[in-house]
Write an enzyme that holds these catalytic residues in place. Structure first.
Site, PDB file in Angstrom:
ATOM      1  N   HIS A  90     -56.643  77.020  52.767  1.00  0.00           N
ATOM      2  CA  HIS A  90     -58.057  77.285  53.302  1.00  0.00           C
ATOM      3  C   HIS A  90     -58.642  76.005  53.224  1.00  0.00           C
ATOM      4  O   HIS A  90     -59.431  75.605  54.177  1.00  0.00           O
ATOM      5  CB  HIS A  90     -58.561  78.478  52.722  1.00  0.00           C
ATOM      6  CG  HIS A  90     -59.909  78.564  52.952  1.00  0.00           C
ATOM      7  ND1 HIS A  90     -60.445  79.421  53.953  1.00  0.00           N
ATOM      8  CD2 HIS A  90     -61.094  78.040  52.500  1.00  0.00           C
ATOM      9  CE1 HIS A  90     -61.726  79.424  53.934  1.00  0.00           C
ATOM     10  NE2 HIS A  90     -62.141  78.453  53.129  1.00  0.00           N
ATOM     11  N   GLU A  91     -58.673  75.251  52.326  1.00  0.00           N
ATOM     12  CA  GLU A  91     -59.422  74.146  51.960  1.00  0.00           C
ATOM     13  C   GLU A  91     -58.968  72.882  52.710  1.00  0.00           C
ATOM     14  O   GLU A  91     -60.023  72.121  53.308  1.00  0.00           O
ATOM     15  CB  GLU A  91     -59.474  73.724  50.399  1.00  0.00           C
ATOM     16  CG  GLU A  91     -60.175  74.564  49.534  1.00  0.00           C
ATOM     17  CD  GLU A  91     -61.673  74.728  49.924  1.00  0.00           C
ATOM     18  OE1 GLU A  91     -62.350  73.999  50.489  1.00  0.00           O
ATOM     19  OE2 GLU A  91     -62.226  75.920  50.041  1.00  0.00           O
ATOM     20  N   GLU A 152     -65.776  79.088  57.998  1.00  0.00           N
ATOM     21  CA  GLU A 152     -64.786  79.798  57.158  1.00  0.00           C
ATOM     22  C   GLU A 152     -63.624  80.549  57.945  1.00  0.00           C
ATOM     23  O   GLU A 152     -62.620  80.664  57.487  1.00  0.00           O
ATOM     24  CB  GLU A 152     -65.761  80.950  56.560  1.00  0.00           C
ATOM     25  CG  GLU A 152     -66.471  80.128  55.243  1.00  0.00           C
ATOM     26  CD  GLU A 152     -65.788  79.740  54.156  1.00  0.00           C
ATOM     27  OE1 GLU A 152     -65.068  80.388  53.374  1.00  0.00           O
ATOM     28  OE2 GLU A 152     -65.968  78.597  54.142  1.00  0.00           O
TER      29      GLU A 152
END
Length: 231
Positions: A90-91, A152
């Site tokens: 995700h990062e 996100e």
């Protein structure tokens, strides 16, 4: 802003973080995180540095220029390599999608570029707080500049596909976010969720994309990509 400037900011911010925050010496934690990160970054290329910070909070981040930080508290929370891969993927997704550059470009003029690059070395200053916050870190200094829901969601999808392509089980990403949600119901807020806002639709979005991600994992496993990373 030119990517080269953002990469320079990421490098300087990371050096500042390493200088001002204790770095873990736990060999098992370091090897676990490096194993997962290596499997993920092989899929995207480039040189990446990962550091485990001796911090009990549940947090992780990635910076332009190939820098990744993982807090020790997060390592204790996850059950397995797949859940850690979901977070780090995700990062990395934020970096691949150039979200920090978008935020920086939206909020500052190009004339401030050089000032911001210098400011990340002094995060306690007003300009430094702005710079390090826009990069996607800063909770260590009490600065919270969460990514937008759009960012996100995009990072979620990139991260899900990335972990699957590396051979990790993408279904564990859903378990991971459920665990994070449960952890956030305690007396202390979860730092990762305060800087990365969790919405009710996040798990639903991941579930909707899961069949495609599972196909990617099957292809990766068939190609011999079977990560074996242990705490």
């Amino acid at each position: 802003m030119p990517d080269a400037e953002l990469n320079s900011m990421g490098l300087q911010a990371f050096e500042t973080l390493k200088r001002e925050n204790p770095v873990s010496r736990n060999a098992a934690h370091i090897e676990f995180v490096r194993c997962v990160t290596d499997a993920l970054t092989r899929e995207v290329g480039g040189e990446w540095e990962v550091v485990v910070f001796q911090d009990r909070s549940l947090n992780a981040f990635a910076l332009p220029g190939g820098k990744i930080g993982v807090h020790a508290g997060l390592i204790d929370l996850v059950d397995n390599q797949h859940q850690l891969a979901a977070i780090i993927g995700h990062e990395i997704g934020h970096v691949l999608a150039r979200h920090s550059n978008e935020r920086m470009s939206q909020q500052v003029g190009t004339k401030m570029g050089l000032t911001l690059i210098q400011a990340v070395t002094a995060p306690q200053t007003a300009m430094g707080q702005t710079a390090i916050g826009l990069l996607g870190v800063g909770a260590q200094y009490g600065i919270i500049m969460p990514f937008s829901r759009l960012h996100e969601s995009e990072a979620d999808m990139i991260g899900l596909d990335l972990m699957a392509k590396a051979g990790f089980n993408p279904a564990e990403s859903i378990t991971l976010w459920q665990k994070m949600t449960q952890a956030s119901q305690g007396p202390q807020p979860v730092e990762f969720l305060s800087t990365h806002p969790s919405h009710d639709t996040r798990i639903q979005d991941l579930q909707a994309r899961l069949p495609r991600a599972l196909q990617l994992q099957q292809q990766a496993n068939a190609a011999g990509k079977n990560p074996r990373c242990f705490k």
